[in-house]
Scaffold this active site. Sequence first.
Site, PDB file in Angstrom:
ATOM      1  N   ARG A 194      -1.915  11.665 -31.024  1.00 33.96           N
ATOM      2  CA  ARG A 194      -2.189  11.289 -29.633  1.00 33.96           C
ATOM      3  C   ARG A 194      -2.967  12.378 -28.902  1.00 33.96           C
ATOM      4  O   ARG A 194      -3.299  12.197 -27.731  1.00 33.96           O
ATOM      5  CB  ARG A 194      -0.862  11.085 -28.905  1.00 33.96           C
ATOM      6  CG  ARG A 194      -0.455   9.620 -28.725  1.00 33.96           C
ATOM      7  CD  ARG A 194       0.910   9.659 -28.093  1.00 33.96           C
ATOM      8  NE  ARG A 194       1.288   8.515 -27.348  1.00 33.96           N
ATOM      9  CZ  ARG A 194       2.085   7.553 -27.816  1.00 33.96           C
ATOM     10  NH1 ARG A 194       2.473   7.545 -29.060  1.00 33.96           N
ATOM     11  NH2 ARG A 194       2.468   6.577 -27.030  1.00 33.96           N
TER      12      ARG A 194
ATOM     13  N   ARG B 262      12.545  -0.858 -22.588  1.00 32.04           N
ATOM     14  CA  ARG B 262      12.461   0.599 -22.683  1.00 32.04           C
ATOM     15  C   ARG B 262      12.460   1.214 -21.293  1.00 32.04           C
ATOM     16  O   ARG B 262      11.768   0.732 -20.407  1.00 32.04           O
ATOM     17  CB  ARG B 262      11.173   0.990 -23.405  1.00 32.04           C
ATOM     18  CG  ARG B 262      11.291   0.883 -24.886  1.00 32.04           C
ATOM     19  CD  ARG B 262       9.981   1.069 -25.581  1.00 32.04           C
ATOM     20  NE  ARG B 262       9.198   2.202 -25.115  1.00 32.04           N
ATOM     21  CZ  ARG B 262       8.103   2.635 -25.737  1.00 32.04           C
ATOM     22  NH1 ARG B 262       7.696   2.043 -26.847  1.00 32.04           N
ATOM     23  NH2 ARG B 262       7.426   3.640 -25.268  1.00 32.04           N
TER      24      ARG B 262
ATOM     25  N   ARG C  77       7.660  -6.493 -21.355  1.00 31.73           N
ATOM     26  CA  ARG C  77       8.006  -6.178 -22.750  1.00 31.73           C
ATOM     27  C   ARG C  77       9.506  -5.981 -22.971  1.00 31.73           C
ATOM     28  O   ARG C  77      10.168  -5.253 -22.247  1.00 31.73           O
ATOM     29  CB  ARG C  77       7.261  -4.905 -23.162  1.00 31.73           C
ATOM     30  CG  ARG C  77       7.605  -4.443 -24.551  1.00 31.73           C
ATOM     31  CD  ARG C  77       6.523  -3.615 -25.130  1.00 31.73           C
ATOM     32  NE  ARG C  77       6.591  -2.227 -24.688  1.00 31.73           N
ATOM     33  CZ  ARG C  77       5.861  -1.264 -25.239  1.00 31.73           C
ATOM     34  NH1 ARG C  77       5.011  -1.550 -26.203  1.00 31.73           N
ATOM     35  NH2 ARG C  77       5.962  -0.034 -24.806  1.00 31.73           N
TER      36      ARG C  77
ATOM     37  N   ARG D  23       2.043   7.046 -18.374  1.00 31.93           N
ATOM     38  CA  ARG D  23       1.682   6.949 -19.796  1.00 31.93           C
ATOM     39  C   ARG D  23       0.213   6.563 -19.957  1.00 31.93           C
ATOM     40  O   ARG D  23      -0.466   7.042 -20.853  1.00 31.93           O
ATOM     41  CB  ARG D  23       2.590   5.931 -20.507  1.00 31.93           C
ATOM     42  CG  ARG D  23       3.971   6.501 -20.809  1.00 31.93           C
ATOM     43  CD  ARG D  23       4.987   5.427 -21.074  1.00 31.93           C
ATOM     44  NE  ARG D  23       4.728   4.684 -22.290  1.00 31.93           N
ATOM     45  CZ  ARG D  23       5.079   3.411 -22.478  1.00 31.93           C
ATOM     46  NH1 ARG D  23       5.700   2.749 -21.518  1.00 31.93           N
ATOM     47  NH2 ARG D  23       4.803   2.820 -23.598  1.00 31.93           N
TER      48      ARG D  23
ATOM     49  N   LYS E  22      -0.074  -1.765 -31.094  1.00 27.83           N
ATOM     50  CA  LYS E  22      -0.024  -0.935 -32.299  1.00 27.83           C
ATOM     51  C   LYS E  22       1.216  -1.230 -33.134  1.00 27.83           C
ATOM     52  O   LYS E  22       1.125  -1.402 -34.344  1.00 27.83           O
ATOM     53  CB  LYS E  22      -0.022   0.564 -31.943  1.00 27.83           C
ATOM     54  CG  LYS E  22      -1.263   1.041 -31.230  1.00 27.83           C
ATOM     55  CD  LYS E  22      -1.275   2.561 -31.078  1.00 27.83           C
ATOM     56  CE  LYS E  22      -0.118   3.129 -30.257  1.00 27.83           C
ATOM     57  NZ  LYS E  22      -0.133   2.723 -28.837  1.00 27.83           N
TER      58      LYS E  22
HETATM   59  P1  AMP Z   1       5.481   5.029 -27.994  1.00 27.07           P
HETATM   60  O1  AMP Z   1       6.665   4.308 -28.491  1.00 27.07           O
HETATM   61  O2  AMP Z   1       4.443   5.255 -29.061  1.00 27.07           O
HETATM   62  O3  AMP Z   1       4.883   4.434 -26.744  1.00 27.07           O
HETATM   63  O4  AMP Z   1       5.986   6.490 -27.580  1.00 27.07           O
HETATM   64  C1  AMP Z   1       6.958   6.682 -26.572  1.00 27.07           C
HETATM   65  C2  AMP Z   1       6.944   8.109 -26.065  1.00 27.07           C
HETATM   66  O5  AMP Z   1       7.240   9.006 -27.139  1.00 27.07           O
HETATM   67  C3  AMP Z   1       5.615   8.594 -25.509  1.00 27.07           C
HETATM   68  O6  AMP Z   1       5.415   8.205 -24.172  1.00 27.07           O
HETATM   69  C4  AMP Z   1       5.766  10.097 -25.679  1.00 27.07           C
HETATM   70  O7  AMP Z   1       6.616  10.635 -24.692  1.00 27.07           O
HETATM   71  C5  AMP Z   1       6.474  10.200 -27.020  1.00 27.07           C
HETATM   72  N1  AMP Z   1       5.520  10.249 -28.147  1.00 27.07           N
HETATM   73  C6  AMP Z   1       5.318   9.307 -29.113  1.00 27.07           C
HETATM   74  N2  AMP Z   1       4.357   9.681 -29.968  1.00 27.07           N
HETATM   75  C7  AMP Z   1       3.916  10.884 -29.542  1.00 27.07           C
HETATM   76  C8  AMP Z   1       2.930  11.793 -29.973  1.00 27.07           C
HETATM   77  N3  AMP Z   1       2.156  11.530 -31.047  1.00 27.07           N
HETATM   78  N4  AMP Z   1       2.760  12.933 -29.272  1.00 27.07           N
HETATM   79  C9  AMP Z   1       3.516  13.233 -28.210  1.00 27.07           C
HETATM   80  N5  AMP Z   1       4.468  12.421 -27.723  1.00 27.07           N
HETATM   81  C10 AMP Z   1       4.675  11.253 -28.377  1.00 27.07           C
END
Ligand code: AMP
Length: 216
Positions: free
Chosen positions: A91, A163, A130, A174, A16
């Site tokens: 999400r 990360r 990653r 996740r 994404k």
């Molecule tokens: P990402 O970088 O999109 O993988 O997001 C990393 C982390 O941020 C996720 O595992 C969640 O803990 C939090 N997060 C990101 N976007 C959302 C969302 N839309 N709703 C809830 N938590 C989020």
Amino acid sequence: MGKLQLILLGAPGAGKGTQAGLLSQQLGLVHISSGDLLREAQSKGTELGNVAKSYMEKGLLVPDEIIIRLILEHITVPQCRGGFILDGFPRTLEQAKALDETGEGQNLVIDRVIYINISVQELLRRLSGRWLCQRCQTPYHMVASPPKVAGRCDRCGGELYQRPDDSVEAVQKRLEVYFAQTTPLIEYYQQGGKLMEVNGEQDISQVNEEIMALLG
Ligand code: AMP
């Protein structure tokens, strides 16, 4: 192509962030990554960042009300009037409904939802190798797309890092959370007639071409 308001949907590791970065340049859209906004808040040490940290470390979702407020704050700014691309939000069904409800009154109606489909096996392979640029967030993979100079970003020279939530335990959590809470959105947007599915197992450029062709 007129102004577009897009969502990128897919599991963690589906690509994404990479595709949103490309599309934002190609189509002149503001790229809004919920994960990047939360990581930024964390590194600034804001209250929001501190609250989010405890959830993120465990691979859990940050509570809906927090993330909904944060995203709405960002998509209602004047810079987004030319179009935007949401990466990592919504999400949950709750988040999608909140976006729809606000959208109707405020010219924030989503045009298309791009669902990047990819197998669990491929997700695990990608997330385990990653690395990201500390400065500009460009993602690399140590096997599939390594940087030219080890540990340095090709684009801006920034330092690369892994990360903390890409650890094996957090990745498993996740993915579990994704299948339980986010996959219902596929049907939600399909019913709304907005879903476009692309094959996320192709090369970065092929996925991008498929998306551009579908957007017409
Ligand atoms: P990402 O970088 O999109 O993988 O997001 C990393 C982390 O941020 C996720 O595992 C969640 O803990 C939090 N997060 C990101 N976007 C959302 C969302 N839309 N709703 C809830 N938590 C989020």
